[in-house]
Scaffold this motif. Structure first.
Motif, mmCIF file in Angstrom:
data_model
loop_
_atom_site.group_PDB
_atom_site.id
_atom_site.type_symbol
_atom_site.label_atom_id
_atom_site.label_comp_id
_atom_site.label_asym_id
_atom_site.label_seq_id
_atom_site.Cartn_x
_atom_site.Cartn_y
_atom_site.Cartn_z
ATOM 1 N N SER A 12 0.858 -1.183 0.000
ATOM 2 C CA SER A 12 0.000 0.000 0.000
ATOM 3 C C SER A 12 0.895 1.234 0.000
ATOM 4 C CB SER A 12 -0.870 0.026 1.255
ATOM 5 O OG SER A 12 -1.722 -1.088 1.293
ATOM 6 N N ALA A 13 0.359 2.348 -0.453
ATOM 7 C CA ALA A 13 1.117 3.596 -0.456
ATOM 8 C C ALA A 13 1.536 3.943 0.962
ATOM 9 C CB ALA A 13 0.280 4.722 -1.048
ATOM 10 N N GLY A 14 2.799 4.321 1.115
ATOM 11 C CA GLY A 14 3.319 4.720 2.419
ATOM 12 C C GLY A 14 3.977 3.603 3.206
ATOM 13 N N GLU A 15 3.850 2.368 2.759
ATOM 14 C CA GLU A 15 4.492 1.260 3.481
ATOM 15 C C GLU A 15 5.990 1.260 3.230
ATOM 16 O OE1 GLU A 15 1.888 -2.509 4.412
ATOM 17 O OE2 GLU A 15 1.974 -2.186 2.249
ATOM 18 N N THR A 16 6.713 0.609 4.112
ATOM 19 C CA THR A 16 8.160 0.455 4.017
ATOM 20 C C THR A 16 8.487 -1.020 4.226
ATOM 21 O OG1 THR A 16 8.389 0.847 6.374
ATOM 22 C CG2 THR A 16 8.584 2.782 4.935
ATOM 23 N N PHE A 17 9.747 -1.385 3.955
ATOM 24 C CA PHE A 17 10.141 -2.774 4.172
ATOM 25 C C PHE A 17 9.935 -3.199 5.630
ATOM 26 C CE2 PHE A 17 12.598 -2.471 0.160
ATOM 27 C CZ PHE A 17 12.216 -3.665 -0.419
ATOM 28 N N ASP A 18 10.264 -2.313 6.561
ATOM 29 C CA ASP A 18 10.123 -2.719 7.959
ATOM 30 C C ASP A 18 8.662 -2.846 8.359
ATOM 31 O OD1 ASP A 18 9.972 0.083 7.779
ATOM 32 O OD2 ASP A 18 10.762 0.379 9.787
ATOM 33 N N LYS A 19 7.786 -2.046 7.799
ATOM 34 C CA LYS A 19 6.362 -2.165 8.114
ATOM 35 C C LYS A 19 5.799 -3.467 7.529
ATOM 36 C CE LYS A 19 2.022 0.293 8.135
ATOM 37 N NZ LYS A 19 1.323 1.530 7.854
ATOM 38 N N VAL A 20 6.210 -3.810 6.309
ATOM 39 C CA VAL A 20 5.772 -5.069 5.704
ATOM 40 C C VAL A 20 6.284 -6.247 6.539
ATOM 41 C CG1 VAL A 20 5.924 -6.561 3.671
ATOM 42 C CG2 VAL A 20 5.599 -4.091 3.388
ATOM 43 N N ALA A 21 7.541 -6.185 6.954
ATOM 44 C CA ALA A 21 8.102 -7.257 7.783
ATOM 45 C C ALA A 21 7.316 -7.405 9.081
ATOM 46 C CB ALA A 21 9.573 -6.980 8.087
ATOM 47 N N LEU A 22 6.954 -6.303 9.689
ATOM 48 C CA LEU A 22 6.161 -6.350 10.919
ATOM 49 C C LEU A 22 4.801 -6.982 10.649
ATOM 50 C CD1 LEU A 22 5.779 -5.615 13.913
ATOM 51 C CD2 LEU A 22 4.966 -3.371 13.151
ATOM 52 N N ASN A 23 4.148 -6.601 9.561
ATOM 53 C CA ASN A 23 2.827 -7.143 9.230
ATOM 54 C C ASN A 23 2.869 -8.634 8.909
ATOM 55 O OD1 ASN A 23 1.604 -4.649 9.535
ATOM 56 N ND2 ASN A 23 1.697 -4.157 7.364
ATOM 57 N N ILE A 24 3.887 -9.060 8.176
ATOM 58 C CA ILE A 24 3.951 -10.447 7.715
ATOM 59 C C ILE A 24 4.618 -11.373 8.730
ATOM 60 C CG2 ILE A 24 4.861 -11.993 5.918
ATOM 61 C CD1 ILE A 24 2.556 -10.130 4.991
ATOM 62 N N TYR A 25 5.767 -10.961 9.251
ATOM 63 C CA TYR A 25 6.578 -11.822 10.107
ATOM 64 C C TYR A 25 6.517 -11.447 11.592
ATOM 65 C CZ TYR A 25 8.592 -12.912 5.542
ATOM 66 O OH TYR A 25 8.771 -13.271 4.238
ATOM 67 N N ASP A 26 5.720 -10.444 11.936
ATOM 68 C CA ASP A 26 5.546 -9.988 13.321
ATOM 69 C C ASP A 26 6.788 -9.351 13.929
ATOM 70 O OD1 ASP A 26 2.848 -10.683 13.472
ATOM 71 O OD2 ASP A 26 3.326 -12.740 14.035
ATOM 72 N N HIS A 27 7.741 -8.911 13.101
ATOM 73 C CA HIS A 27 8.893 -8.185 13.618
ATOM 74 C C HIS A 27 9.616 -7.476 12.474
ATOM 75 C CE1 HIS A 27 12.219 -6.968 16.084
ATOM 76 N NE2 HIS A 27 11.637 -7.531 17.127
ATOM 77 N N GLU A 28 10.045 -6.243 12.742
ATOM 78 C CA GLU A 28 10.730 -5.448 11.729
ATOM 79 C C GLU A 28 12.099 -5.996 11.350
ATOM 80 O OE1 GLU A 28 9.718 -4.216 14.698
ATOM 81 O OE2 GLU A 28 8.412 -2.501 14.346
ATOM 82 N N LYS A 29 12.681 -6.797 12.203
ATOM 83 C CA LYS A 29 14.042 -7.288 11.947
ATOM 84 C C LYS A 29 14.137 -8.149 10.687
ATOM 85 C CE LYS A 29 13.608 -11.100 15.207
ATOM 86 N NZ LYS A 29 14.043 -11.516 16.521
ATOM 87 N N TYR A 30 13.008 -8.595 10.170
ATOM 88 C CA TYR A 30 13.014 -9.399 8.949
ATOM 89 C C TYR A 30 12.992 -8.539 7.682
ATOM 90 C CZ TYR A 30 12.241 -13.154 12.218
ATOM 91 O OH TYR A 30 12.380 -14.026 13.266
ATOM 92 N N ALA A 31 13.092 -7.227 7.825
ATOM 93 C CA ALA A 31 13.108 -6.327 6.668
ATOM 94 C C ALA A 31 14.295 -6.630 5.750
ATOM 95 C CB ALA A 31 13.137 -4.871 7.118
ATOM 96 N N ALA A 32 15.448 -6.970 6.308
ATOM 97 C CA ALA A 32 16.616 -7.293 5.478
ATOM 98 C C ALA A 32 16.357 -8.525 4.620
ATOM 99 C CB ALA A 32 17.854 -7.504 6.353
ATOM 100 N N ASP A 33 15.635 -9.494 5.159
ATOM 101 C CA ASP A 33 15.288 -10.679 4.362
ATOM 102 C C ASP A 33 14.362 -10.294 3.206
ATOM 103 O OD1 ASP A 33 16.524 -12.987 5.916
ATOM 104 O OD2 ASP A 33 15.374 -11.986 7.482
ATOM 105 N N LEU A 34 13.404 -9.405 3.473
ATOM 106 C CA LEU A 34 12.521 -8.919 2.412
ATOM 107 C C LEU A 34 13.316 -8.165 1.348
ATOM 108 C CD1 LEU A 34 9.421 -7.567 4.363
ATOM 109 C CD2 LEU A 34 9.444 -9.406 2.678
ATOM 110 N N MET A 35 14.266 -7.351 1.780
ATOM 111 C CA MET A 35 15.079 -6.589 0.839
ATOM 112 C C MET A 35 15.921 -7.513 -0.031
ATOM 113 S SD MET A 35 16.283 -3.569 3.351
ATOM 114 C CE MET A 35 15.831 -1.931 2.870
#
Length: 79
Positions: A12-35
């Motif tokens: 969605s507009a305005g989302e970031t990798f860390d927000k997606v990681a929080l929504n999907i994996y329940d923690h922002e630390k997985y943002a690097a895996d998404l990237m």
């Protein structure tokens, strides 16, 4: 241990990798895996909307200690 993924996620507009990681994996630390799974979007700080991200399989230990997690190589170090 829980394994998640093999799916895609439409941003969605305005989302970031860390927000997606929080929504999907329940923690922002997985943002690097998404990237790492989505190198074409690594240089975007904020999504405009409708970007489709591949969701990597990550293993989430049931009783993980936040200090023990080491993500794969940070994508901004390889660009």
């Amino acid at each position: 241990m829980v394994e998640l993924s093999g799916f895609v996620y439409r941003c969605s507009a305005g989302e970031t990798f860390d927000k997606v990681a929080l929504n999907i994996y329940d923690h922002e630390k997985y943002a690097a895996d998404l990237m790492n799974a989505n190198p074409g979007y690594v240089r975007r700080a904020v999504f405009q909307g409708d970007e489709v991200l591949s969701l990597p399989v990550v293993e989430i230990p049931e009783n993980e200690n936040e200090n023990e997690y080491t993500p794969s190589t940070a994508p901004w170090k390889t660009c």
